[in-house]
Design a protein around this motif. Structure first.
Motif: not given
Length: 239
Positions: A32-47
């Motif tokens: 149900k989450i629209i993106n992958s684990e990789r995208t979530i991690r990248r987003s968090l690291n980018a702030g």
């Protein structure tokens, strides 16, 4: 920053995941989450994170998006009075910010307006005749005028929370109301584009039956090719 993105306070986000007994890996595995684990991690690291992704995670965790992103936390941290700031932070509890608050944003705004306007013999219907941009201008001006007065005369809210932790919440509701309005306009335009030029494997009739939230999910699927989870991630166990 792109208006479709929101600032993320990573440490606060991770603490919220922990309190919800979740993790980035679990989120990445949730269909149900629209993106992958990789995208979530990248987003968090980018702030920063797309509003769509933040909203889909918040909905699954049953947390108000502005709480999950750390927006409310950062707003409290900006308080100049040390005692009030610490008191507000101590009463910032995740259970007080369910996802239902987002679904209730427009109702909250109308409830707020109705109670204020009636004091001056102004009806909500008069406000409703404003163009949307004028509505937002009025809401922000009114909120900006009221908040300092409340902050000056009160040191705790009706629930006994010192430091007025939700003092800025109405402003956040207004932001969300404005964002949702323009997002829905964009999604409707996107739907019309899909109807005119259906994506592969879809028909115009399929698209016509779709809700705006389904259009949003379809658009995200078409826009990103990042749906494959990494088999190896040295930080996966940490979160």
């Amino acid at each position: 920053m792109d208006p479709n993105y929101v600032t993320i306070e990573k440490d606060f986000f991770m603490q919220t995941l922990k309190e919800k007994k979740s993790s980035i890996r679990k989120l990445g595995r949730n269909e149900k989450i629209i993106n992958s684990e990789r995208t979530i991690r990248r987003s968090l690291n980018a702030g920063e994170m797309s509003r769509d992704l933040l909203n889909s995670i918040a909905k699954e965790l049953d947390v108000y998006p502005a709480f999950l992103s750390g927006e409310i936390y950062l707003s409290i941290c900006s308080k100049k009075d040390d005692l009030l700031r610490h008191a507000a932070l101590s009463s910032l509890k995740i259970n007080n910010y369910p996802y239902f608050m987002k679904e209730n944003d427009e109702y909250q705004i109308n409830y707020f307006l109705k109670n204020v306007l009636m004091l001056y013999d102004i009806s909500l219907a008069q406000y409703e005749h404003f163009p949307f941009e004028r509505k937002i201008e009025f809401l922000r001006t009114l909120d900006t005028a009221i908040v300092p007065v409340i902050d000056h005369f009160f040191i705790q809210d009706a629930y006994g929370n010192a430091g007025l932790p939700n003092l800025q919440l109405n402003s956040i509701h207004i932001d969300q109301y404005e964002e949702d309005h323009y997002m829905n306009i964009w999604l409707q335009q996107r739907k019309e584009e899909f109807i005119s030029h259906p994506p592969r494997w879809w028909t115009s009739k399929d698209i016509e039956k779709m809700s705006l939230s389904e259009i949003q999910a379809l658009d995200m699927e078409l826009q990103t090719g990042d749906f494959v989870h990494d088999d190896y991630d040295p930080f996966a166990d940490k979160y």
